[in-house]
Design a protein around this motif. Structure first.
Motif, PDB file in Angstrom:
ATOM      1  N   PHE A 162      48.595  38.705  35.165  1.00  0.00           N
ATOM      2  CA  PHE A 162      49.693  38.971  35.884  1.00  0.00           C
ATOM      3  C   PHE A 162      49.527  37.845  37.259  1.00  0.00           C
ATOM      4  CE2 PHE A 162      51.054  41.397  39.632  1.00  0.00           C
ATOM      5  CZ  PHE A 162      52.454  41.234  39.350  1.00  0.00           C
ATOM      6  N   GLN A 163      50.204  36.997  37.166  1.00  0.00           N
ATOM      7  CA  GLN A 163      50.335  35.862  38.563  1.00  0.00           C
ATOM      8  C   GLN A 163      48.960  35.223  38.383  1.00  0.00           C
ATOM      9  OE1 GLN A 163      51.636  38.543  41.761  1.00  0.00           O
ATOM     10  NE2 GLN A 163      53.791  37.634  41.510  1.00  0.00           N
ATOM     11  N   GLY A 164      48.443  35.039  37.227  1.00  0.00           N
ATOM     12  CA  GLY A 164      47.122  34.150  37.043  1.00  0.00           C
ATOM     13  C   GLY A 164      45.913  35.203  37.165  1.00  0.00           C
ATOM     14  N   LYS A 165      46.261  36.410  37.242  1.00  0.00           N
ATOM     15  CA  LYS A 165      44.789  36.975  37.614  1.00  0.00           C
ATOM     16  C   LYS A 165      44.743  38.041  36.280  1.00  0.00           C
ATOM     17  CE  LYS A 165      44.863  37.242  42.514  1.00  0.00           C
ATOM     18  NZ  LYS A 165      45.333  37.812  43.534  1.00  0.00           N
ATOM     19  N   ASN A 166      43.660  38.602  35.916  1.00  0.00           N
ATOM     20  CA  ASN A 166      43.587  39.444  35.002  1.00  0.00           C
ATOM     21  C   ASN A 166      43.663  40.973  35.671  1.00  0.00           C
ATOM     22  OD1 ASN A 166      42.362  41.186  32.795  1.00  0.00           O
ATOM     23  ND2 ASN A 166      40.363  40.019  32.580  1.00  0.00           N
ATOM     24  N   LEU A 167      44.647  41.581  34.957  1.00  0.00           N
ATOM     25  CA  LEU A 167      45.296  42.499  35.204  1.00  0.00           C
ATOM     26  C   LEU A 167      44.562  43.672  34.753  1.00  0.00           C
ATOM     27  CD1 LEU A 167      47.928  43.778  36.799  1.00  0.00           C
ATOM     28  CD2 LEU A 167      48.712  44.420  34.458  1.00  0.00           C
ATOM     29  N   LEU A 168      43.741  43.510  33.529  1.00  0.00           N
ATOM     30  CA  LEU A 168      43.158  44.916  33.029  1.00  0.00           C
ATOM     31  C   LEU A 168      41.811  44.957  33.790  1.00  0.00           C
ATOM     32  CD1 LEU A 168      43.870  44.034  29.300  1.00  0.00           C
ATOM     33  CD2 LEU A 168      44.922  45.608  30.680  1.00  0.00           C
ATOM     34  N   ASP A 169      41.456  44.059  34.548  1.00  0.00           N
ATOM     35  CA  ASP A 169      40.218  44.140  35.485  1.00  0.00           C
ATOM     36  C   ASP A 169      40.406  45.122  36.717  1.00  0.00           C
ATOM     37  OD1 ASP A 169      38.378  43.027  33.798  1.00  0.00           O
ATOM     38  OD2 ASP A 169      38.335  41.094  35.202  1.00  0.00           O
ATOM     39  N   MET A 170      41.632  45.356  37.009  1.00  0.00           N
ATOM     40  CA  MET A 170      41.976  45.999  38.305  1.00  0.00           C
ATOM     41  C   MET A 170      42.193  47.441  38.264  1.00  0.00           C
ATOM     42  SD  MET A 170      44.813  43.282  39.357  1.00  0.00           S
ATOM     43  CE  MET A 170      44.889  41.580  39.205  1.00  0.00           C
ATOM     44  N   SER A 171      41.716  48.096  39.159  1.00  0.00           N
ATOM     45  CA  SER A 171      42.195  49.470  39.310  1.00  0.00           C
ATOM     46  C   SER A 171      43.720  49.732  39.611  1.00  0.00           C
ATOM     47  CB  SER A 171      41.546  50.399  40.526  1.00  0.00           C
ATOM     48  OG  SER A 171      41.931  49.688  41.821  1.00  0.00           O
ATOM     49  N   PRO A 172      44.224  51.000  39.446  1.00  0.00           N
ATOM     50  CA  PRO A 172      45.629  51.233  39.265  1.00  0.00           C
ATOM     51  C   PRO A 172      46.225  50.585  40.790  1.00  0.00           C
ATOM     52  CG  PRO A 172      44.610  53.024  38.256  1.00  0.00           C
ATOM     53  CD  PRO A 172      43.535  52.136  38.728  1.00  0.00           C
ATOM     54  N   GLU A 173      45.433  51.042  41.841  1.00  0.00           N
ATOM     55  CA  GLU A 173      45.945  51.110  43.134  1.00  0.00           C
ATOM     56  C   GLU A 173      46.209  49.438  43.353  1.00  0.00           C
ATOM     57  OE1 GLU A 173      43.263  53.075  42.320  1.00  0.00           O
ATOM     58  OE2 GLU A 173      41.829  53.047  43.723  1.00  0.00           O
ATOM     59  N   VAL A 174      44.934  48.643  42.921  1.00  0.00           N
ATOM     60  CA  VAL A 174      44.897  47.124  42.996  1.00  0.00           C
ATOM     61  C   VAL A 174      46.041  46.448  42.292  1.00  0.00           C
ATOM     62  CG1 VAL A 174      43.570  45.050  42.655  1.00  0.00           C
ATOM     63  CG2 VAL A 174      42.384  47.020  43.575  1.00  0.00           C
ATOM     64  N   ARG A 175      46.286  46.965  41.187  1.00  0.00           N
ATOM     65  CA  ARG A 175      47.600  46.498  40.571  1.00  0.00           C
ATOM     66  C   ARG A 175      48.869  46.701  41.239  1.00  0.00           C
ATOM     67  NH1 ARG A 175      46.304  48.216  34.312  1.00  0.00           N
ATOM     68  NH2 ARG A 175      44.098  48.043  34.305  1.00  0.00           N
ATOM     69  N   ALA A 176      49.057  47.823  41.815  1.00  0.00           N
ATOM     70  CA  ALA A 176      50.088  48.191  42.866  1.00  0.00           C
ATOM     71  C   ALA A 176      50.198  47.420  43.910  1.00  0.00           C
ATOM     72  CB  ALA A 176      49.983  49.548  43.199  1.00  0.00           C
ATOM     73  N   ARG A 177      48.945  47.020  44.589  1.00  0.00           N
ATOM     74  CA  ARG A 177      48.863  46.085  45.744  1.00  0.00           C
ATOM     75  C   ARG A 177      49.347  44.824  45.163  1.00  0.00           C
ATOM     76  NH1 ARG A 177      43.263  48.696  47.674  1.00  0.00           N
ATOM     77  NH2 ARG A 177      44.134  50.993  48.008  1.00  0.00           N
ATOM     78  N   GLU A 178      48.756  44.339  43.943  1.00  0.00           N
ATOM     79  CA  GLU A 178      49.202  43.131  43.580  1.00  0.00           C
ATOM     80  C   GLU A 178      50.614  42.636  43.292  1.00  0.00           C
ATOM     81  OE1 GLU A 178      47.554  40.263  43.187  1.00  0.00           O
ATOM     82  OE2 GLU A 178      45.683  40.738  43.677  1.00  0.00           O
ATOM     83  N   GLY A 179      51.310  44.008  43.065  1.00  0.00           N
ATOM     84  CA  GLY A 179      52.876  43.868  42.794  1.00  0.00           C
ATOM     85  C   GLY A 179      53.277  44.415  41.679  1.00  0.00           C
ATOM     86  N   VAL A 180      52.445  45.412  40.904  1.00  0.00           N
ATOM     87  CA  VAL A 180      52.983  45.922  39.930  1.00  0.00           C
ATOM     88  C   VAL A 180      53.579  47.363  40.170  1.00  0.00           C
ATOM     89  CG1 VAL A 180      52.572  46.706  37.526  1.00  0.00           C
ATOM     90  CG2 VAL A 180      51.322  44.603  38.344  1.00  0.00           C
ATOM     91  N   PHE A 181      54.583  47.653  39.731  1.00  0.00           N
ATOM     92  CA  PHE A 181      55.399  48.797  40.009  1.00  0.00           C
ATOM     93  C   PHE A 181      55.762  49.716  38.706  1.00  0.00           C
ATOM     94  CE2 PHE A 181      58.469  52.181  41.075  1.00  0.00           C
ATOM     95  CZ  PHE A 181      58.118  52.569  42.200  1.00  0.00           C
ATOM     96  N   LEU A 182      55.198  50.970  38.491  1.00  0.00           N
ATOM     97  CA  LEU A 182      55.908  51.735  37.400  1.00  0.00           C
ATOM     98  C   LEU A 182      56.664  52.664  37.759  1.00  0.00           C
ATOM     99  CD1 LEU A 182      55.657  52.692  34.408  1.00  0.00           C
ATOM    100  CD2 LEU A 182      53.607  53.958  35.153  1.00  0.00           C
ATOM    101  N   ALA A 183      57.836  52.832  37.285  1.00  0.00           N
ATOM    102  CA  ALA A 183      58.772  53.964  37.965  1.00  0.00           C
ATOM    103  C   ALA A 183      58.410  55.012  36.677  1.00  0.00           C
ATOM    104  CB  ALA A 183      60.172  53.417  37.733  1.00  0.00           C
ATOM    105  N   PHE A 184      58.069  56.269  36.937  1.00  0.00           N
ATOM    106  CA  PHE A 184      57.593  57.037  35.993  1.00  0.00           C
ATOM    107  C   PHE A 184      58.756  57.655  35.097  1.00  0.00           C
ATOM    108  CE2 PHE A 184      53.735  56.345  38.292  1.00  0.00           C
ATOM    109  CZ  PHE A 184      52.915  56.913  37.639  1.00  0.00           C
TER     110      PHE A 184
END
Lengths: 474, 255
Positions: free
Chosen positions: B62-84
């Motif tokens: 995701f944007q050049g970074k390994n998303l799977l290494d990130m905690s849920p909150e870091v993913r969100a801060r990096e800009g991933v949003f899940l509408a549940f």
């Protein structure tokens, strides 16, 4: 452990003998002396409670009874070796100041080891005692023939352990009387500071009498000096002032709520490590009276044992009991409540919630007793617990004994962990795990804190919750 | 923006995603369709970092970074949003405090100063309007007692406030009546830009009439079995999923 193996047992037996010999009771009535004598006999028989006693099954106090304590505050200064020497100092003053509730216009009463410090200067800005309220020290009241009756009530023979011990040896505390129909313009904030420069057993006795149609609002804070230092931003929980001195508090409060009177009673317990707090409160409600109790216990004190007994002695009373306990470290927090429905058409509602962190232990025992005469009783009870650490435990025991047939009673008890789904939802919005857990603890506590009717007190309690939400949950 | 390569994931040893490949560029809207149980929601959960999923193979950049290494909150801060699909009710946490906390943590992560109260309020009002979100709900406990439609609108309201780079809408249309669907779609369309991207997971073509996708993918049995443009969605609406299932089985047989 037999009574003889407990150093404190020996200390109190010697203390009582000194008391009898030294004529230290002053002008106390002969009935009160008899009450003391019989209470002492009962204590000598029962000793301190062990886990063999049903009411202390989950609360083992043996580890704290191995330590030696001196008797503090014997009547007439009959204490051994000047145990009462330490009273006011800067730490005590600071603790008292920090217990104050921001934005709350209250009349402050500072008690150090149960003794009212009238001239301490804490809360001087709060002005005069509200009209309609009379405050006396128990040291005075117990020697006043007109008030003696409040201390010499013959017990039903069941009194033992700590309550018997308090009756045998109490000397001071706060006596509050509210005139009939009085509506005091501001609440009382009673700040109890406990402190010692050596291990001490302190046994305050308080009596509140709220007469017909009167209203009383009281906030009680229970603190030790070092707690206040910890709350000022230092790390970890404090130790009792004076270094490693341990304080054992065995406090007994009796509250009489007369016909049509209303009492709103908040207790905030935040003493530090080294404190063993045993607090017994009996509330006697008369016809159509209202009594609300909000009890908050926070991390710090090694042991907190609250016994809250509501005696509904007349009909059409209303009672609300709300409790929140947040336990951490090795702490043991035990809330025993009893709602004793003796007469018809009384309403009682109880909600206690617990958050158990680290290696803490919680105990909740909620007894509702409905006598045969107490028809049309409405009694509800709920206890919910959030166990956050794998090493924390909770024993929750609702007890309903109902002997009337036309009643509505319910109870419920739950023990759970964080909802993983709620946690994920918060984290998926960028909220860090610790903050998310903090939000969820707050949310859990909210059901109780929202019941506090005074916004300043509610804010104060919420602030304490935030302060104690841990950084690590391992 | 997002590159998913040969993603395999499952729950408790059960394989659900069996080699997903998907590339999403900035400014694009991708729809992921498929029958029940094909792995659509699992894909959303894995991207958001739900911890009960085990990724066994593959990578997500995701944007050049390994998303799977990130905690849920870091993913969100990096800009991933899940509408549940099923937003959680959290009694006692106020909607607005929750948003304030989330926004503050995201801004801190990005090295931005916190929004002042006035600016936060202004943005909140503006975004509420966007999804016609009742102001009264903003101060209530998070999703507590909200209707299905109110919960979904709250998801889009949060999306609007947090301004993520990649939004994943997991069956946002399920349980919505036509009016609510229109409101939600309108909100999403206004938020679309050349800087962000959307993955829209849906069972039905209906939502795609309002949010027109650039690409449509069909997920079946843990794999993307067909990709196309918005016409594919219409074809699926006409013919159902069965023809694709057969095709997928034939392909599997020939491999």
């Amino acid at each position: 452990m037999t009574p003889q193996d407990i150093p404190l047992y020996e200390e109190v037996v010697n203390g009582f003998n000194r008391l009898s010999a030294a004529d230290a009771l002053g002008r106390e009535s002969s009935d009160l002396r008899k009450t003391r004598q019989s209470a002492f006999e009962r204590f000598r028989e029962s000793g301190f409670p062990t886990i063999k006693n049903e009411d202390w099954k989950y609360t083992n106090i043996a580890r704290w009874l191995k330590e030696e304590y001196a008797l503090g505050g014997l009547p007439g200064g009959a204490a051994a070796g000047g145990a009462d020497a330490k009273v006011m100092d800067e730490n005590v003053r600071a603790a008292a100041e920090r217990s104050r509730v921001a934005e709350l216009d209250a009349y402050i009463v500072l008690l150090v080891n149960g003794v009212w410090q009238k001239d301490a200067g804490v809360g001087a800005v709060a002005g005069a005692i509200p009209a309609g309220v009379e405050l006396l020290t128990v040291a005075e009241a117990r020697q006043d023939p007109a008030l003696s009756v409040y201390f010499e009530r013959p017990t039903d023979g069941k009194e033992r352990y700590f309550t018997a011990l308090n009756t045998a040896l109490f000397s001071d505390g706060l006596f509050i009387r509210v005139d009939a129909s009085a509506l005091p313009e501001k609440p009382l904030h009673i700040i109890h500071v406990f402190t010692g420069d050596r291990n001490l057993l302190v046994q305050p006795r308080h009596v509140w009498v709220v007469n017909r149609q009167a209203e009383l609002k009281v906030i009680e804070s229970v603190v030790t000096p070092a707690y206040a230092e910890a709350s000022a931003g230092e790390t970890g929980d404090g130790v009792a002032a004076g270094g490693n001195a341990k304080i054992w508090v065995n406090s007994l409060t009796e509250i009489i709520v007369h016909t049509d009177a209303k009492v709103d009673h908040t207790v905030i317990q935040t003493p530090g490590e080294g404190t063993r707090l045993v607090q017994h409160t009996t509330v006697r409600q008369k016809r159509q009276s209202l009594y609300n109790n909000y009890n908050f216990t926070f991390p710090g004190s090694d042991l907190v044992r609250n016994d809250l007994q509501i005696r509904l002695e007349e009909d059409h009373t209303e009672t609300h009991l709300y409790g929140l306990y947040l336990a951490a470290g090795q702490q043991l927090v035990d809330n025993h409540t009893l709602v004793d429905h003796q007469k018809p058409a009384c309403f009682s509602n109880e909600l206690y919630k617990g958050v158990l962190l680290e290696q803490s232990t919680g105990v909740f025992n909620g007894k509702v007793y409905v006598h045969r005469d107490a028809q049309k009783t409405n009694a509800f009870q709920q206890n919910n617990n959030l166990v956050i650490s794998k090493k924390a435990t909770i024993d929750s025991k609702p007890e309903l004994e109902i002997f009337a047939d036309d009643v509505k009673c319910s109870h419920g008890s739950t023990v759970g962990q964080f909802s993983e789904e709620a946690l994920f939802y918060l984290r998926a919005r960028g909220i860090g795990e610790e903050t998310a857990k903090g939000l969820l603890i707050n949310a859990f506590a909210f059901d109780v804190t929202e019941k506090i009717k005074t916004p300043a007190v509610e804010a104060h309690v919420n602030q304490l919750i935030n302060q104690h939400i841990p950084v690590s949950h391992a | 923006m997002l590159i998913i390569k040969n993603l395999h994931a499952g729950v408790e040893g059960k394989q659900i995603l069996k080699g997903i490949n998907l590339t999403v560029g900035a400014g694009e809207v991708h729809a992921i369709m498929g029958p029940n149980g094909s792995g659509k929601s699992s894909l959303a959960s894995v991207l958001a970092g739900k911890e009960n999923y085990d990724v066994t193979e593959g990578e997500v950049i995701f944007q050049g970074k390994n998303l799977l290494d990130m905690s849920p909150e870091v993913r969100a801060r990096e800009g991933v949003f899940l509408a549940f699909q099923y937003p959680i009710e959290i009694p006692g946490v106020s909607n607005i405090n929750f948003l304030k906390t989330a926004l503050a943590e995201i801004r801190t992560y990005k090295g931005l100063p916190p929004l002042d109260a006035k600016e936060f309020l202004r943005q909140s009002k503006e975004k509420q309007k966007l999804v016609e979100f009742d102001a009264k709900l903003v101060n209530r406990s998070l999703n507590e007692g909200f209707s299905g439609g109110e919960k979904k609108r709250n998801e889009i309201f949060q999306l609007a406030m947090l301004e993520p780079a990649l939004s994943i809408l997991d069956e946002t249309d399920s349980g919505l009546d036509i009016d609510a669907l229109r409101i939600v779609s309108k909100g999403v369309n206004k938020l679309r830009s050349s800087n962000n991207a959307f993955i829209i997971i849906t069972h039905y073509q209906r939502l795609l009439e309002y949010i027109v996708p650039d690409f449509v993918h069909v997920l079946y049995n843990g794999r993307i079995v067909k990709s196309g443009t918005k016409e594919l969605a219409l074809e699926l609406e006409d013919k159902g999923y069965d023809w694709l299932k057969e095709e997928a089985h034939e392909n599997a047989a020939t491999i």
